[in-house]
Design an enzyme around this catalytic site. Structure first.
Site, short mmCIF file in Angstrom:
data_model
loop_
_atom_site.label_atom_id
_atom_site.label_comp_id
_atom_site.label_asym_id
_atom_site.label_seq_id
_atom_site.Cartn_x
_atom_site.Cartn_y
_atom_site.Cartn_z
CB CYS A 1 10.28 11.10 0.02
SG CYS A 1 9.67 12.44 1.05
CG ASN B 1 7.49 3.24 3.28
OD1 ASN B 1 6.96 3.51 4.34
ND2 ASN B 1 6.85 3.37 2.13
CG HIS C 1 8.85 7.57 5.40
ND1 HIS C 1 8.21 8.21 4.36
CD2 HIS C 1 8.03 6.55 5.74
CE1 HIS C 1 7.07 7.61 4.10
NE2 HIS C 1 6.92 6.61 4.92
CG HIS D 1 4.82 4.32 9.00
ND1 HIS D 1 4.01 3.37 8.45
CD2 HIS D 1 5.29 5.06 7.97
CE1 HIS D 1 3.98 3.53 7.13
NE2 HIS D 1 4.74 4.54 6.81
NE ARG E 1 -1.32 2.56 2.56
CZ ARG E 1 -0.79 3.74 2.92
NH1 ARG E 1 -0.85 4.76 2.10
NH2 ARG E 1 -0.20 3.88 4.09
CG ASP E 2 3.46 4.24 3.01
OD1 ASP E 2 4.00 4.39 4.12
OD2 ASP E 2 3.39 5.14 2.16
#
Lengths: 298, 341
Positions: free
Chosen positions: B278, B287, B247, B245, B53-54
């Site tokens: 990003c 990520n 990055h 979470h 997803r992300d």
């Protein structure tokens, strides 16, 4: 508690360039070191007085040493694998030298064709000469968290070699995760053993980022009181043991982390990034520094 | 120091060392967890895989549905306990996720694995349930500007929207995970105060989210800011309900994750192969790579249940399909030492 100040030892011009494929012209090397001298870095490893047959990249060691602008308050150590190299270094104007040991017998054999014991005897000659000339010597221990030939390396062995080099007269021992295989777990275990033999104030960590673990490993070292950290501008220097993989941790990314922790380094991150941009353009390659990559849009 | 023969690539000792680090094929980790206990770290960490997803959402190339399904199916076999599958958001806003229904219906669900999906509002929620979703996520932010720019409403208005989702979800026994973006900095506002992150987190938790994932959306955080933010949030929310979470845009992710787990956080989000750039820094990474996180946790003696080899193979699959290099350093190093064939 974390140290309030950390000394960053810049190894890009030596360890970094040594592991880059393209041979860098002497003027570019000199300009790189001069730019680094303007960033606030206190220690910049300039070159290596080793036979050009072994390390062609460092063949211009004398010209580099004599060509750079040496700013007051900045140290420009050079590698000297033996007495001959030491004498050449001093003749070229070096005021500080480094010697390279390893915690692995096989690595020592493959790299410099002798046993650990024999390598220390060789270094002893350098130590004696250095003492006579009042030249400080920094000791490196390679393979502290793993060896490409032997695999696992015991923390006790690292402590033993570190102690020997420190007792010989090295003012600082830089512990190198040569293949970047270490994690915060093995870093902690290794440092716990070494700190029993060498005062933490005389220790440095030299982490490779081949498995992305460098900053986490450095954080653990800082938490244990280590306050000297080696790094390479733009993360120069691949890993000779894993084709295509990265090597040294990028100085920019290290300084970014230390800034965020409120730890004083004296280094200007913007000037550092500008220097990284310079050398990457000269080498026609992308930076390995994530901070530089992220800031590119500006 | 000198030159190294290429034969070293196949050096047995190096491969053995790597295998120890990668813990290949061992169903139970060789470490008993005593190592991590002694150091005050959690014995077990839940990895929430957000790549499909992300990760994919932030990849330029639109990925065909069957590739997405294949990726998720492969991830399901690695031991990952949670895989974020897709997003029930309007395809006008997020074209990459336009095939959310087909993906949801097409995947092979493994028992014991959670497959949460994003649902920005009640409409998305209903659509997700109709497609078979059994867990959903809502996305808040600790920054007003980010909220306005991203979902076109204030934080307060977004919370009201989420309350509707949570209420419906509760009625159907569907667990809801809450995300808080910009926890360590905002691309528009810059610095974000920890108290604000704590306030938004508390709001989401009180309304019924079972877990709050704190996102360093632009990766600007460092162990310093991570610690300060978590200290504030831990005052309001039990540790066991927190996730990070991170990055890796500034290379800080693993150091930040380490800081979080040292403080007791036991849930970490990551993305296979470090998928997802990003959107706020062109060319920069996003990520953190799941492989690199697992490598670190393995080295700390922390159990995750994930088979790193299988994970690297899934990463290799999606990178090949996307025709891109992996962002995982572990994968880069392992594929080049001859350890992976």
């Amino acid at each position: 508690a974390l140290p309030k100040r950390v000394k960053v030892v810049e190894v890009g011009p030596r360890d970094g360039l040594q592991n880059e494929k393209n041979v860098v012209p002497t003027p570019v090397k000199i300009n790189l070191i001069n730019m680094l001298s303007e960033t606030g870095l206190q220690v910049i490893e300039a070159t290596s007085f080793v036979s050009p047959k072994w390390v062609p990249q460092m063949a211009d060691h004398t010209e580099v040493m004599q060509g750079i602008k040496k700013l007051p308050g900045i140290s420009y150590p050079v590698l000297t694998p033996n007495l001959k190299g030491f004498q050449a270094a001093v003749a070229a104007g070096a005021k500080e030298v480094s010697i390279f040991g390893a915690a692995s017998e096989l690595f020592t054999k493959k790299n410099i064709n002798c046993s650990i014991e024999e390598s220390l005897e060789r270094f002893d000659e350098v130590m004696t000469a250095a003492r006579a000339a009042s030249i400080p010597v920094r000791g490196y221990v390679s393979c502290v968290l793993g060896c490409p030939y032997e695999g696992k390396i015991s923390a006790a062995k690292v402590a033993e070699v570190s102690k020997k080099m420190y007792s010989m007269g090295c003012y600082e021992i830089s512990l190198g995760d040569t293949i970047g295989i270490g994690t915060p777990g093995s870093m902690k275990e290794m440092l716990t053993a070494v700190m029993k033999e060498v005062p933490v104030g005389a220790l440095a960590v030299h982490c490779h980022d081949t498995y992305g673990q460098a900053l986490a490993n450095i954080l653990v070292a800082l938490q244990m009181g280590v306050s000297v950290v080696d790094a390479s501008i733009a993360g120069l220097g691949g890993c000779p043991y894993a084709q295509g993989a990265s090597g040294n941790v990028a100085t920019e990314d290290l300084v970014y982390m230390l800034n965020g922790l409120g730890i004083h380094t004296g280094v200007d991150l913007q000037k550092l990034m500008d220097t990284g941009t310079f050398i990457c353009n000269a080498l026609n390659r992308r930076t390995n520094s994530k901070v530089s990559q992220a800031s590119c849009r500006l | 120091m000198g030159t190294v023969p290429s034969a070293l690539k196949h050096c047995l000792s190096y491969q053995h060392l790597l295998k120890e680090q990668l813990w290949i094929g061992e169903p139970a980790a060789p470490h008993t967890g005593q190592e991590s206990q002694a150091s005050g770290l959690p014995e077990h960490i839940k990895i929430v895989e957000v790549g499909p997803r992300d990760g994919l959402q932030n990849e330029k190339v639109i990925v065909p549905t069957d590739i997405k399904i294949e990726l998720i199916n492969r991830l399901s076999k690695t031991g990952l306990p949670a895989i974020e599958v897709t997003s029930f958001v309007s395809s006008k806003w997020v074209p990459q996720m336009a095939d959310h229904k087909e993906v949801m219906r097409g995947i092979q669900r493994h028992p014991g694995v959670q497959y949460p999906v994003l649902t920005p509002n009640l409409q998305g929620f209903h659509s997700a349930i109709a497609a078979g979703a059994t867990e959903v996520s809502v996305f808040g932010a600790a920054s007003e500007s980010f909220s306005k720019t991203n979902i076109n409403c204030s934080i307060e208005e977004s919370m009201e929207r989420f309350e509707e989702v949570v209420k419906s979800a509760k009625n159907m026994n569907i667990p809801v995970r809450g995300y808080v973006s910009c926890a360590l900095g905002c691309p528009y506002e810059g610095n974000i105060i920890p108290a604000k992150v704590a306030e938004v987190s508390k709001r989401l938790y009180s309304m019924g989210c079972y877990e709050i994932s704190l996102g360093d959306t632009i990766g600007v955080g460092t162990p310093g800011s991570m610690k300060r933010m978590l200290e504030a949030v831990i005052k309001e929310i039990p540790l066991s309900a927190l996730a990070v979470h991170c990055h890796d845009t500034y290379g800080q992710a693993l150091a930040n994750i380490l800081t979080a787990i040292q403080m007791g956080v036991a849930v970490v989000d990551s993305s296979v192969a470090g998928l997802g750039g990003c959107p706020y820094a062109k060319g920069a990474t996003g990520n953190v790579a799941t492989e690199d996180v697992i490598y670190m946790l393995n080295g700390l003696g922390i159990n995750t249940g994930v088979n790193l080899y299988a994970l690297m193979e899934a990463g290799n699959f999606i990178c090949t399909a996307l025709n891109k290099k992996t962002n995982s350093k572990v994968a880069q190093a392992s594929f080049n030492t001859g350890t992976m064939n």
